[in-house]
Design a protein around this motif. Sequence first.
Motif, PDB file in Angstrom:
ATOM      1  N   LYS A 164       5.880 -13.202 -13.234  1.00 38.02           N
ATOM      2  CA  LYS A 164       5.183 -11.810 -12.550  1.00 38.02           C
ATOM      3  C   LYS A 164       3.857 -12.066 -12.661  1.00 38.02           C
ATOM      4  CE  LYS A 164       9.375 -10.184 -13.339  1.00 38.02           C
ATOM      5  NZ  LYS A 164      10.062  -9.542 -11.953  1.00 38.02           N
ATOM      6  N   TYR A 165       3.058 -11.001 -11.998  1.00 39.82           N
ATOM      7  CA  TYR A 165       1.700 -10.797 -11.832  1.00 39.82           C
ATOM      8  C   TYR A 165       1.225 -12.051 -11.192  1.00 39.82           C
ATOM      9  CZ  TYR A 165       2.429  -6.785 -14.655  1.00 39.82           C
ATOM     10  OH  TYR A 165       2.894  -5.342 -15.158  1.00 39.82           O
ATOM     11  N   THR A 166       1.959 -12.644 -10.276  1.00 43.25           N
ATOM     12  CA  THR A 166       1.369 -13.663  -9.377  1.00 43.25           C
ATOM     13  C   THR A 166       1.760 -12.976  -7.892  1.00 43.25           C
ATOM     14  OG1 THR A 166       3.535 -14.771  -9.423  1.00 43.25           O
ATOM     15  CG2 THR A 166       1.611 -15.532 -10.783  1.00 43.25           C
ATOM     16  N   ASP A 167       0.935 -13.380  -6.963  1.00 47.31           N
ATOM     17  CA  ASP A 167       1.417 -12.771  -5.423  1.00 47.31           C
ATOM     18  C   ASP A 167       1.977 -13.690  -4.553  1.00 47.31           C
ATOM     19  OD1 ASP A 167      -0.285 -10.525  -6.420  1.00 47.31           O
ATOM     20  OD2 ASP A 167      -2.160 -11.688  -6.195  1.00 47.31           O
ATOM     21  N   THR A 168       3.156 -13.450  -4.029  1.00 51.99           N
ATOM     22  CA  THR A 168       3.745 -14.250  -3.057  1.00 51.99           C
ATOM     23  C   THR A 168       3.259 -13.956  -1.710  1.00 51.99           C
ATOM     24  OG1 THR A 168       5.760 -13.966  -4.568  1.00 51.99           O
ATOM     25  CG2 THR A 168       6.036 -15.050  -2.326  1.00 51.99           C
ATOM     26  N   LEU A 169       2.879 -15.086  -1.255  1.00 48.77           N
ATOM     27  CA  LEU A 169       2.086 -15.075   0.203  1.00 48.77           C
ATOM     28  C   LEU A 169       3.206 -15.275   1.276  1.00 48.77           C
ATOM     29  CD1 LEU A 169      -0.930 -17.226  -0.871  1.00 48.77           C
ATOM     30  CD2 LEU A 169      -0.746 -14.685  -0.902  1.00 48.77           C
ATOM     31  N   ALA A 170       2.522 -14.952   2.403  1.00 44.38           N
ATOM     32  CA  ALA A 170       3.589 -15.349   3.793  1.00 44.38           C
ATOM     33  C   ALA A 170       4.251 -16.219   3.664  1.00 44.38           C
ATOM     34  CB  ALA A 170       2.733 -14.866   4.974  1.00 44.38           C
ATOM     35  N   ASP A 171       3.664 -17.315   3.235  1.00 44.73           N
ATOM     36  CA  ASP A 171       4.316 -18.807   3.477  1.00 44.73           C
ATOM     37  C   ASP A 171       5.233 -19.250   2.206  1.00 44.73           C
ATOM     38  OD1 ASP A 171       2.643 -19.333   1.347  1.00 44.73           O
ATOM     39  OD2 ASP A 171       1.476 -20.893   2.379  1.00 44.73           O
ATOM     40  N   GLY A 172       5.350 -18.068   1.362  1.00 43.87           N
ATOM     41  CA  GLY A 172       6.351 -18.339   0.229  1.00 43.87           C
ATOM     42  C   GLY A 172       5.656 -18.886  -1.017  1.00 43.87           C
ATOM     43  N   THR A 173       4.452 -19.550  -0.952  1.00 44.81           N
ATOM     44  CA  THR A 173       3.726 -20.019  -2.035  1.00 44.81           C
ATOM     45  C   THR A 173       3.090 -18.475  -2.934  1.00 44.81           C
ATOM     46  OG1 THR A 173       1.530 -20.186  -0.856  1.00 44.81           O
ATOM     47  CG2 THR A 173       3.039 -22.020  -0.888  1.00 44.81           C
ATOM     48  N   SER A 174       2.577 -19.026  -4.028  1.00 45.24           N
ATOM     49  CA  SER A 174       2.004 -17.794  -4.771  1.00 45.24           C
ATOM     50  C   SER A 174       0.874 -18.222  -5.143  1.00 45.24           C
ATOM     51  CB  SER A 174       3.000 -17.558  -6.060  1.00 45.24           C
ATOM     52  OG  SER A 174       4.383 -16.797  -5.638  1.00 45.24           O
ATOM     53  N   ARG A 175       0.022 -16.985  -5.294  1.00 48.20           N
ATOM     54  CA  ARG A 175      -1.336 -17.071  -5.753  1.00 48.20           C
ATOM     55  C   ARG A 175      -1.212 -16.827  -7.275  1.00 48.20           C
ATOM     56  NH1 ARG A 175      -5.555 -13.211  -3.075  1.00 48.20           N
ATOM     57  NH2 ARG A 175      -4.281 -11.479  -4.431  1.00 48.20           N
ATOM     58  N   LYS A 176      -2.031 -17.409  -8.083  1.00 50.85           N
ATOM     59  CA  LYS A 176      -2.128 -16.927  -9.629  1.00 50.85           C
ATOM     60  C   LYS A 176      -3.482 -16.509  -9.999  1.00 50.85           C
ATOM     61  CE  LYS A 176      -1.893 -21.469 -11.829  1.00 50.85           C
ATOM     62  NZ  LYS A 176      -1.391 -22.438 -12.760  1.00 50.85           N
ATOM     63  N   TRP A 177      -3.473 -16.178 -11.278  1.00 51.26           N
ATOM     64  CA  TRP A 177      -4.908 -15.922 -11.665  1.00 51.26           C
ATOM     65  C   TRP A 177      -5.655 -14.947 -10.944  1.00 51.26           C
ATOM     66  CZ3 TRP A 177      -2.695 -17.598 -15.471  1.00 51.26           C
ATOM     67  CH2 TRP A 177      -2.471 -18.823 -15.936  1.00 51.26           C
ATOM     68  N   THR A 178      -5.016 -13.950 -10.514  1.00 52.39           N
ATOM     69  CA  THR A 178      -5.960 -12.925  -9.690  1.00 52.39           C
ATOM     70  C   THR A 178      -5.904 -11.703 -10.391  1.00 52.39           C
ATOM     71  OG1 THR A 178      -3.460 -12.176  -8.800  1.00 52.39           O
ATOM     72  CG2 THR A 178      -4.640 -13.532  -7.346  1.00 52.39           C
ATOM     73  N   TRP A 179      -6.894 -11.805 -11.142  1.00 55.94           N
ATOM     74  CA  TRP A 179      -7.055 -11.019 -12.476  1.00 55.94           C
ATOM     75  C   TRP A 179      -7.912  -9.754 -11.998  1.00 55.94           C
ATOM     76  CZ3 TRP A 179      -9.276 -16.255 -14.090  1.00 55.94           C
ATOM     77  CH2 TRP A 179      -8.345 -16.758 -14.662  1.00 55.94           C
ATOM     78  N   VAL A 180      -8.927 -10.005 -11.248  1.00 55.95           N
ATOM     79  CA  VAL A 180      -9.923  -8.833 -10.813  1.00 55.95           C
ATOM     80  C   VAL A 180      -9.227  -7.573  -9.847  1.00 55.95           C
ATOM     81  CG1 VAL A 180     -12.125  -8.209 -10.097  1.00 55.95           C
ATOM     82  CG2 VAL A 180     -11.960 -10.403 -11.204  1.00 55.95           C
ATOM     83  N   MET A 181      -9.439  -6.565 -10.473  1.00 55.32           N
ATOM     84  CA  MET A 181      -8.955  -5.563  -9.434  1.00 55.32           C
ATOM     85  C   MET A 181     -10.061  -5.184  -8.360  1.00 55.32           C
ATOM     86  SD  MET A 181      -6.049  -5.195 -10.666  1.00 55.32           S
ATOM     87  CE  MET A 181      -5.202  -4.092  -9.534  1.00 55.32           C
ATOM     88  N   ASP A 182      -9.760  -5.534  -7.045  1.00 57.76           N
ATOM     89  CA  ASP A 182     -10.785  -5.501  -6.123  1.00 57.76           C
ATOM     90  C   ASP A 182     -11.131  -3.967  -5.829  1.00 57.76           C
ATOM     91  OD1 ASP A 182     -11.742  -7.995  -5.520  1.00 57.76           O
ATOM     92  OD2 ASP A 182      -9.591  -8.386  -4.692  1.00 57.76           O
ATOM     93  N   ALA A 183     -12.037  -3.806  -5.150  1.00 55.84           N
ATOM     94  CA  ALA A 183     -12.490  -2.201  -4.524  1.00 55.84           C
ATOM     95  C   ALA A 183     -11.616  -1.620  -3.988  1.00 55.84           C
ATOM     96  CB  ALA A 183     -14.045  -2.316  -3.980  1.00 55.84           C
ATOM     97  N   LYS A 184     -11.426  -0.376  -4.540  1.00 55.90           N
ATOM     98  CA  LYS A 184     -10.564   0.334  -3.918  1.00 55.90           C
ATOM     99  C   LYS A 184     -10.715   1.994  -3.820  1.00 55.90           C
ATOM    100  CE  LYS A 184      -5.387   0.691  -4.695  1.00 55.90           C
ATOM    101  NZ  LYS A 184      -4.283   0.181  -5.449  1.00 55.90           N
ATOM    102  N   SER A 185     -10.119   2.743  -3.047  1.00 56.59           N
ATOM    103  CA  SER A 185     -10.401   4.107  -3.324  1.00 56.59           C
ATOM    104  C   SER A 185      -9.125   4.783  -2.616  1.00 56.59           C
ATOM    105  CB  SER A 185     -11.547   4.393  -2.530  1.00 56.59           C
ATOM    106  OG  SER A 185     -11.347   4.244  -0.863  1.00 56.59           O
ATOM    107  N   VAL A 186      -9.129   6.215  -2.998  1.00 56.50           N
ATOM    108  CA  VAL A 186      -8.050   6.958  -2.434  1.00 56.50           C
ATOM    109  C   VAL A 186      -8.548   8.470  -2.736  1.00 56.50           C
ATOM    110  CG1 VAL A 186      -7.038   7.470  -4.797  1.00 56.50           C
ATOM    111  CG2 VAL A 186      -5.627   7.516  -2.549  1.00 56.50           C
ATOM    112  N   ILE A 187      -8.319   9.177  -1.216  1.00 57.38           N
ATOM    113  CA  ILE A 187      -8.454  10.883  -1.322  1.00 57.38           C
ATOM    114  C   ILE A 187      -7.279  11.370  -2.172  1.00 57.38           C
ATOM    115  CG2 ILE A 187      -8.549  12.572   0.148  1.00 57.38           C
ATOM    116  CD1 ILE A 187      -9.807  10.874   2.207  1.00 57.38           C
TER     117      ILE A 187
END
Lengths: 423, 423
Positions: free
Chosen positions: B278-301
Amino acid sequence: MTDQSQPSTTRRGFLKAGLATGGAIAAGGAAQAAQEPDPLITEIQPWAQGLGDGVDATPYGLPIEYESDVIRRNVEWLTADTISSINFTPIHALDGTITPQGCAFERHHSGAIELRKEDYRLMINGLVDRPLIFTYADLERFPRENRVYFCECAANSGMEWAGAQLNGAQFTHGMIHNMEYSGVPLRTLLEEAGVKPEGKWVYVEGADASSNGRSIPLEKAMDDVLVAFKANGEALRKEHGYPVRLVVPGWEGNMWVKWLRRVEVTTQAIESREETSKYTDTLADGTSRKWTWVMDAKSVITSPSPQSPVTHGPGPLVITGLAWSGRGAITRVDVSIDGGKTWQIARLAQEGQDKALSRFYLDINWDGSEMFLQSRAIDSTGYVQPTKTQLREVRGLNSIYHNNGIQTWWVNANGEAENVEIS
Amino acid sequence: MTDQSQPSTTRRGFLKAGLATGGAIAAGGAAQAAQEPDPLITEIQPWAQGLGDGVDATPYGLPIEYESDVIRRNVEWLTADTISSINFTPIHALDGTITPQGCAFERHHSGAIELRKEDYRLMINGLVDRPLIFTYADLERFPRENRVYFCECAANSGMEWAGAQLNGAQFTHGMIHNMEYSGVPLRTLLEEAGVKPEGKWVYVEGADASSNGRSIPLEKAMDDVLVAFKANGEALRKEHGYPVRLVVPGWEGNMWVKWLRRVEVTTQAIESREETSKYTDTLADGTSRKWTWVMDAKSVITSPSPQSPVTHGPGPLVITGLAWSGRGAITRVDVSIDGGKTWQIARLAQEGQDKALSRFYLDINWDGSEMFLQSRAIDSTGYVQPTKTQLREVRGLNSIYHNNGIQTWWVNANGEAENVEIS
C-alpha cells in the motif's frame, strides 16, 4: 544525525536539568519498564485486540467521553436567569489559540434564537442613497474576507474588581473566544447603499427580542468590521448568531451583534440602553466613562491554574497562557513566578496576529516551592498590561467592565492553585 | 467619510456592474420592499417575540439543525467494510481554512479505538542510548509547539485516475483537513532518548489492531514532526487518534499515526505493509514508485461545485476554493472559467502558510453561460499544479495515490455543476 541546532541543544540541556533534579519524567517510565514490567506494555492491550468504530459511526463528531468536563459552564448566582446570562470557555483545558465553537462562551440578552437562512433579512437604512434589504443568498454573492479575531465580553474578569473571587481561569477570564471568520466587510454593504455625507455613525441591532442595539462610529464600520456567516470554517452556531453576526475586531463583545438584522446610518450615536446604563464604566467619583469600546491588552496563565493544578513533583513544568490586545498584535509576554518581583520573557508560539489570541509558554524547572504566577502582555502600540492596583487607582472599585489587570495564581507546594491578590 | 481607497472603489464598481447586468442582488430585495411589503420585514418576526435558549442549554454545542447536511460522508461501494475505510470532509460547504474536528475526514485501518489518557504509553526504543516509556502526563511536561498544518490522505482524488467519477468536491478532494496542532516535537523526545550515530530512520506505529506502521527518515523526524495531543485548541477526537497522534507536516496522511504507541530508531526502513503493498504508486510499466511521502501542490474549487451549485442568475458570483502544498506555502492560485484557455489570478484570503491550507477567491460577474471551472496552485518552490493529462503521461492510469491534477467542474447555464474532464 542528531539535530545540533541551538534551540534543540538548549532544550535538551533544560530537560537534562529537569531529570537531574526531578527524576520523575520519562526516566521514571524507563526505570519502571526495566525493573517491574508494566502490564500495559508487556501484555496485549485490549484496544489492540479488537476493532474500533467505523467511518459511518459519527457523521458529525463530538469529543470523546473522557473529555466530558471540558465544557462551557455558567455561574448560577451571577444572573437571575440563564436566558440573560453568560457561560465561560474552558480556557484552562485548551491549548493553541483557536476556540472550537462547541465550547466557545455565550452571552445572551434574551436567549439564543433559531433563525433559518431562508427567513434571514438584513436591512441597511437611514442616511444612505439607496435603502437595501439583503437576503442570506444576496450576502453570499459579495467578495468575502477571512480573518482570525478574538471576541471578549467587556465584563470578562468583571467580578474581580473588588478582589479575587472566582476560582478558575474559566470563570475569571473565560468570556473570550478566538475564531477564524468568513464574511463580507460591512464597508462593502454600506458602499452598495451609498452613505450620505452627513452619516457619521451606524446603529446595529439583532433579530432577537433584546435587539441589543449598539452605535458604532462610521470610521470603524468602514474599517475592519465583518458581516460574518462562518466561524472556524463552518456555519455560525445558533448560540453565536446563526446565520449572520457582526464581527467588530478588537472591540467589546457586546458590539458583535448576533442575528444581525439592521444597520442604520445616523448622524449621532443612538445612546441605547446597551451603551448607557450598561457597558459604561462607573468611576470612583460616581461619574461614568462611555465609549470604551477597545479591549486593552490582557493576558492570563491558563495552566497551572485552579482548575489545572500541577499533578507532579518538582522538575520540568510547562507554564502556558493566552494574551491579546484590541489595539493590535501581542509583541511580548512576561511571566513571573514570584508575584511580579522578577520577570522572564515567555515564548510566543507564533508571531502575534492583529486582534487575535496569542499562545505563550514558559518552560521552567520547578523547585517544588510555592509560586505566585503572573503574566503581563505588551502589544504593538507599546501598551503594557497594568496591575490591578494601577487600574483601581484610576478607575476605583465600582466598575464591571474592562478589567485587564494582571492576574495572580498562588500555586502551593502540592501543586494546587488558587486565585489571589498580592499587594 | 465614504472610503475612497482603491480596493473599495474597485469592489463598488464590480458590484454596480453586477447590478446593471443582473439586477438580482440587493436591489431586488429593495425593490421588493418598496413595491410589495415583505412580511418578514413588516410584521413582527416570531423569533423576536419570545425568548431563546439559555446559556445552560448546550454545555458542548453542536451545529444548528438546519446545517445537518454538513457532515462527513462515506461512499459505501468504496470499501468492503466501514472499519477499514474513509469518510470525507464536506469541503463544498465550508469556508475559511480551519476544519472543525467534528466534520474532519477519518481514515481507519481497524476502526477508531478508545484509549484513556491514563492507559496511554509511548515507547521510544531501538538505536537509542536510553529506551524510554512516556505516560501522557510525562508528555505534558515537555516544551510544546503550536502550528496549523493540513493532513491529506495519499488517496485523495485517487478514484479519478481513470476519469471523472465522483460528483462532488467532498468526494473527489475531501480526504483533507487543516487544524491547529499543539504538541511536543518528536525531536525533543528523540533527543531525550539519545539517538545513536547509526540510527537513520524511525519506525512509528499506533496502538490500534492495525498498528499502521510506517518508516520515516530521521531527518524528517528531527525536523517538524509533532507528537500532538490537541487540535484546534481541544483534545484530539477519538477518530483522530485520542489522546496522541503523530503530525508529519506536508507528508501523506497515512504517516500521521494515530494512537501513537511506539517510535523505534532503526538503520533502515522497515518496508512494512503500509509502505510496500500500500501507499506506493504503480506506474504505466507495472513497476512501483515508493517513498512518495510529500503531498505535492494541489487545489480545488469548493464552490461552485456539484454539491454547491449556483442558485441565482447572472451577475456577481463568488468562486472559492482551497490550495495547499506539502513543500511549502501557496504563493499563487490561478482560476479559469473556460477550461484552462485563459487564467485569472485569484485572491488569497491570507498570505500562504507553510504546509497549511490557503483559501482563495475569484469574484466574477457571471454572464450566465456555461463555465468550465479550474484552479491551479503554485507553491513557494515554484512548482505548478499539473493537468491530469500531464500526470498520466508520467504515471499512467494504474495509480491510486498522489493524484494532484487540475480538477474541472462544468457549470451549466442553470448553475448546476458536474465533475468532468476536458482534453
